[in-house]
Design a protein around this motif. Structure first.
Motif, PDB file in Angstrom:
ATOM      1  N   LEU A 280     -67.589 100.966  61.051  1.00  0.00           N
ATOM      2  CA  LEU A 280     -68.321 102.224  61.244  1.00  0.00           C
ATOM      3  C   LEU A 280     -68.093 102.772  62.648  1.00  0.00           C
ATOM      4  N   ASP A 281     -68.039 101.891  63.633  1.00  0.00           N
ATOM      5  CA  ASP A 281     -67.756 102.326  65.005  1.00  0.00           C
ATOM      6  C   ASP A 281     -66.396 103.014  65.081  1.00  0.00           C
ATOM      7  N   ALA A 282     -65.409 102.420  64.412  1.00  0.00           N
ATOM      8  CA  ALA A 282     -64.045 102.971  64.459  1.00  0.00           C
ATOM      9  C   ALA A 282     -63.992 104.341  63.770  1.00  0.00           C
ATOM     10  N   MET A 283     -64.694 104.473  62.659  1.00  0.00           N
ATOM     11  CA  MET A 283     -64.737 105.775  61.978  1.00  0.00           C
ATOM     12  C   MET A 283     -65.338 106.831  62.889  1.00  0.00           C
ATOM     13  N   ALA A 284     -66.434 106.469  63.540  1.00  0.00           N
ATOM     14  CA  ALA A 284     -67.097 107.425  64.430  1.00  0.00           C
ATOM     15  C   ALA A 284     -66.212 107.780  65.620  1.00  0.00           C
ATOM     16  N   ALA A 285     -65.518 106.790  66.164  1.00  0.00           N
ATOM     17  CA  ALA A 285     -64.649 107.056  67.316  1.00  0.00           C
ATOM     18  C   ALA A 285     -63.524 108.015  66.954  1.00  0.00           C
ATOM     19  N   GLU A 286     -62.944 107.822  65.773  1.00  0.00           N
ATOM     20  CA  GLU A 286     -61.878 108.719  65.328  1.00  0.00           C
ATOM     21  C   GLU A 286     -62.404 110.136  65.141  1.00  0.00           C
ATOM     22  N   LEU A 287     -63.593 110.249  64.565  1.00  0.00           N
ATOM     23  CA  LEU A 287     -64.177 111.564  64.361  1.00  0.00           C
ATOM     24  C   LEU A 287     -64.517 112.229  65.690  1.00  0.00           C
ATOM     25  N   ALA A 288     -65.001 111.455  66.644  1.00  0.00           N
ATOM     26  CA  ALA A 288     -65.354 111.995  67.953  1.00  0.00           C
ATOM     27  C   ALA A 288     -64.137 112.588  68.656  1.00  0.00           C
ATOM     28  N   SER A 289     -62.993 111.949  68.458  1.00  0.00           N
ATOM     29  CA  SER A 289     -61.786 112.436  69.125  1.00  0.00           C
ATOM     30  C   SER A 289     -61.364 113.806  68.601  1.00  0.00           C
TER      31      SER A 289
ATOM     32  N   LEU B 102     -65.207 118.419  59.585  1.00  0.00           N
ATOM     33  CA  LEU B 102     -64.409 117.289  60.048  1.00  0.00           C
ATOM     34  C   LEU B 102     -64.908 115.969  59.464  1.00  0.00           C
ATOM     35  N   LEU B 103     -66.226 115.855  59.297  1.00  0.00           N
ATOM     36  CA  LEU B 103     -66.797 114.643  58.697  1.00  0.00           C
ATOM     37  C   LEU B 103     -66.278 114.462  57.276  1.00  0.00           C
ATOM     38  N   ASN B 104     -66.327 115.513  56.487  1.00  0.00           N
ATOM     39  CA  ASN B 104     -65.792 115.435  55.121  1.00  0.00           C
ATOM     40  C   ASN B 104     -64.285 115.194  55.116  1.00  0.00           C
ATOM     41  N   GLN B 105     -63.598 115.864  55.994  1.00  0.00           N
ATOM     42  CA  GLN B 105     -62.149 115.694  56.054  1.00  0.00           C
ATOM     43  C   GLN B 105     -61.785 114.243  56.344  1.00  0.00           C
ATOM     44  N   HIS B 106     -62.486 113.635  57.294  1.00  0.00           N
ATOM     45  CA  HIS B 106     -62.170 112.268  57.676  1.00  0.00           C
ATOM     46  C   HIS B 106     -62.559 111.264  56.588  1.00  0.00           C
ATOM     47  N   LEU B 107     -63.800 111.371  56.092  1.00  0.00           N
ATOM     48  CA  LEU B 107     -64.282 110.366  55.146  1.00  0.00           C
ATOM     49  C   LEU B 107     -63.713 110.546  53.741  1.00  0.00           C
ATOM     50  N   VAL B 108     -63.570 111.786  53.309  1.00  0.00           N
ATOM     51  CA  VAL B 108     -63.133 112.029  51.926  1.00  0.00           C
ATOM     52  C   VAL B 108     -61.619 112.193  51.842  1.00  0.00           C
TER      53      VAL B 108
ATOM     54  N   GLU C 124     -74.682 106.956  59.068  1.00  0.00           N
ATOM     55  CA  GLU C 124     -74.412 106.043  60.180  1.00  0.00           C
ATOM     56  C   GLU C 124     -73.246 106.488  61.051  1.00  0.00           C
ATOM     57  N   VAL C 125     -72.242 107.105  60.468  1.00  0.00           N
ATOM     58  CA  VAL C 125     -71.157 107.661  61.290  1.00  0.00           C
ATOM     59  C   VAL C 125     -71.707 108.788  62.162  1.00  0.00           C
ATOM     60  N   ALA C 126     -72.498 109.661  61.580  1.00  0.00           N
ATOM     61  CA  ALA C 126     -73.079 110.775  62.340  1.00  0.00           C
ATOM     62  C   ALA C 126     -74.040 110.280  63.414  1.00  0.00           C
ATOM     63  N   ARG C 127     -74.833 109.257  63.098  1.00  0.00           N
ATOM     64  CA  ARG C 127     -75.806 108.740  64.077  1.00  0.00           C
ATOM     65  C   ARG C 127     -75.103 108.233  65.327  1.00  0.00           C
ATOM     66  N   ARG C 128     -73.965 107.597  65.150  1.00  0.00           N
ATOM     67  CA  ARG C 128     -73.235 107.068  66.299  1.00  0.00           C
ATOM     68  C   ARG C 128     -72.786 108.170  67.252  1.00  0.00           C
ATOM     69  N   LEU C 129     -72.662 109.370  66.731  1.00  0.00           N
ATOM     70  CA  LEU C 129     -72.189 110.488  67.545  1.00  0.00           C
ATOM     71  C   LEU C 129     -73.303 111.450  67.929  1.00  0.00           C
ATOM     72  N   GLY C 130     -74.510 111.133  67.515  1.00  0.00           N
ATOM     73  CA  GLY C 130     -75.645 111.963  67.889  1.00  0.00           C
ATOM     74  C   GLY C 130     -75.787 113.240  67.092  1.00  0.00           C
TER      75      GLY C 130
END
Length: 271
Positions: free
Chosen positions: A40-49, A63-69, A109-115
């Motif tokens: 989950l940390d890695a997913m969030a880090a990729e999305l943050a970038s 971007l969240l949908n693009q990354h996860l789906v 949880e991905v969104a929570r990591r990024l606030g």
């Protein structure tokens, strides 16, 4: 399952991901949560970038949908919905398929990591998430490829799945907390284990639910049924007696009473 028990007793300070991974240990006792927390940390880090620092909710949801789906391939498991693995966060992260609530946990949880403000919405018969800030709001259906929904879409979805009109239940569109999500996940897992006749695991799920809701009559009945299948007759008898205690007007009281009489005779023969 110390963290999961704490959340079920209303400790909302514990994060959803850790408690959900403890829940998954019912299915896989040797599970190491840290592996999946790192995922989950890695997913969030990729999305943050990609999201950058611009507080643009619409862009973030896209971007969240693009990354996860689109990239990672998360999707609803429509072919084998009742598979217990669909209720286990570790397996959802590995297999990238699950049921609405566990896929929603990934989004949350991905969104929570990024606030970013993404919260669970417990519709009758379905589960979605909502992104909402001061300038943008939308509902997201992770089970159906991250489809964006309006309030009316959510109403129609709930009506189609259960026949319930949430116009009469406005709280159905209110965000839910960690405890609610975990209880709903446990109940989904309970259903899966009964359908697959995994009665020992079903009884373990019921132990947790009864700890959290010690006066919930139906939970005692469900555990009693599981214990009967496991031929643990004394424990089953106590559960069915508690079911009748907490539900004295139960429609199946006569049937359960007959079952208790049969258990009593059986125990008498054993002694």
């Amino acid at each position: 399952m110390q963290l999961l028990r704490a959340v079920l007793q209303n400790d909302e300070e514990i994060t959803l991901d850790r408690a959900a991974l403890e829940l998954a240990q019912i299915e896989k006792p040797v599970l190491d949560p840290s592996t999946y927390l790192n995922t989950l940390d890695a997913m969030a880090a990729e999305l943050a970038s990609r999201a950058g620092s611009t507080p643009d909710g619409r862009k973030f949801v896209r971007l969240l949908n693009q990354h996860l789906v689109d990239e990672l391939g998360f999707k609803g498991n429509e072919e084998d919905y009742d598979d217990p693995r669909n209720s286990c966060l570790d397996q959802v992260l590995e297999r990238r398929t699950g049921i609405p609530i566990t896929l929603s946990v990934v989004y949350i949880e991905v969104a929570r990591r990024l606030g970013w403000p993404v919260q669970g919405i417990g519709l009758p018969g379905h589960f979605v998430v909502q992104y909402e800030d001061s300038s943008y709001s939308t509902f997201i259906d992770p089970f159906h490829s991250g489809k964006l929904l309006t309030r009316e879409d959510c109403r129609e979805l709930a009506r189609r799945v259960t026949g319930v009109d949430i116009l009469q239940e406005p709280e159905a569109l209110a965000p839910v907390g960690t405890r609610y999500i975990l209880v709903r996940m446990l109940n989904n897992l309970r259903s899966s284990y009964f359908k697959s006749k995994s009665y020992s695991k079903a009884a373990s799920v019921m132990d947790l639910l009864i700890e959290a809701f010690p006066e919930q009559a139906d939970y005692y009945k469900a555990r009693g049924v599981a214990r009967l299948q496991l031929r643990s007759f004394g424990d089953a008898k106590r559960d069915l007696e508690l079911y009748l205690k907490y539900s004295p007007e139960a429609e199946d009281r006569a049937e359960v009473t007959r079952q208790l009489e049969a258990i009593h005779r059986w125990l008498g023969r054993l002694n």
